[in-house]
Design a protein around this motif. Structure first.
Motif, short mmCIF file in Angstrom:
data_model
loop_
_atom_site.label_atom_id
_atom_site.label_comp_id
_atom_site.label_asym_id
_atom_site.label_seq_id
_atom_site.Cartn_x
_atom_site.Cartn_y
_atom_site.Cartn_z
N UNK A 47 89.83 24.08 -55.39
CA UNK A 47 89.75 24.43 -54.34
C UNK A 47 89.49 26.11 -54.10
N UNK A 48 89.68 26.51 -52.71
CA UNK A 48 89.70 28.05 -52.47
C UNK A 48 91.25 28.42 -52.14
N UNK A 49 91.35 29.54 -52.49
CA UNK A 49 92.62 30.27 -52.12
C UNK A 49 92.67 30.63 -50.72
N UNK A 50 93.49 31.01 -49.87
CA UNK A 50 93.61 31.66 -48.56
C UNK A 50 92.54 32.77 -48.53
N UNK A 51 92.44 33.27 -49.55
CA UNK A 51 91.55 34.61 -49.33
C UNK A 51 89.88 34.31 -49.77
N UNK A 52 89.81 33.00 -49.96
CA UNK A 52 88.50 32.66 -50.49
C UNK A 52 88.37 32.57 -52.18
#
Length: 175
Positions: A47-52
């Motif tokens: 997945x991607x973290x919140x910061x991308x």
């Protein structure tokens, strides 16, 4: 390390690796962990973290380091402490007054063991022989006292190892 010791150590290492592989298979069957320990390593996108920033599985090199570390821990645990540091105590040689055993052979040093006596005997021409009781172990040229002592030590170690037997582990069908 003797050949039987090498095989025993190899068996423990193989068993340790087998346990680690079982653990990794279990981890790969767990919800979130299965993605972290995916067989594709960091090629596995999670997945991607919140910061991308992408969250990926552990790369295969890191997984290999974990496996090696766990294998060493498990192998150490599988090695009986009683086997890990055994060695045969060195013979303690004592000089003796020239003690005649046979015509032309004189005992010059003796080492007592719980199993019998080793002696180094010197021929009137300077040759040396190592005896265990009345059995000749080896024969040496004049001046080879250190080699004679080493030969007696090897003979003692071989006799002791020949008398030892590996014990079967619980659940093992090997005797």
């Amino acid at each position: 390390m003797s050949v039987p010791q090498q095989h025993a150590a190899g068996d423990v290492d193989a068993k340790g690796l087998e346990v680690v592989e079982t653990i990794f298979r279990d981890l790969r069957d767990r919800r979130f962990l299965k993605w972290i320990f995916d067989e594709r390593g960091d090629a596995c996108f999670i997945a991607n973290f919140a910061d991308g920033e992408p969250l990926k599985g552990l790369d295969l090199e890191v997984q290999g380091e974990i496996k090696a570390s766990w294998q060493a821990i498990i192998s150490k645990a599988l090695t009986p402490a009683s086997q890990a540091h055994l060695r045969v105590k060195p013979l303690e040689w004592k000089q003796v007054a020239l003690d005649s055993h046979e015509w032309n052979w004189l005992a010059v040093a003796k080492a007592e063991t719980p199993f019998g006596t080793y002696s180094i005997e010197k021929h009137t021409k300077g040759f040396l022989r190592v005896m265990f009781g009345t059995q000749r172990v080896s024969h040496f040229e004049p001046g080879q006292r250190a080699e004679a002592e080493a030969s007696a030590q090897r003979d003692l170690e071989a006799r002791i190892r020949a008398a030892l037997a590996a014990t079967a582990t619980e659940g093992s069908d090997r005797g």
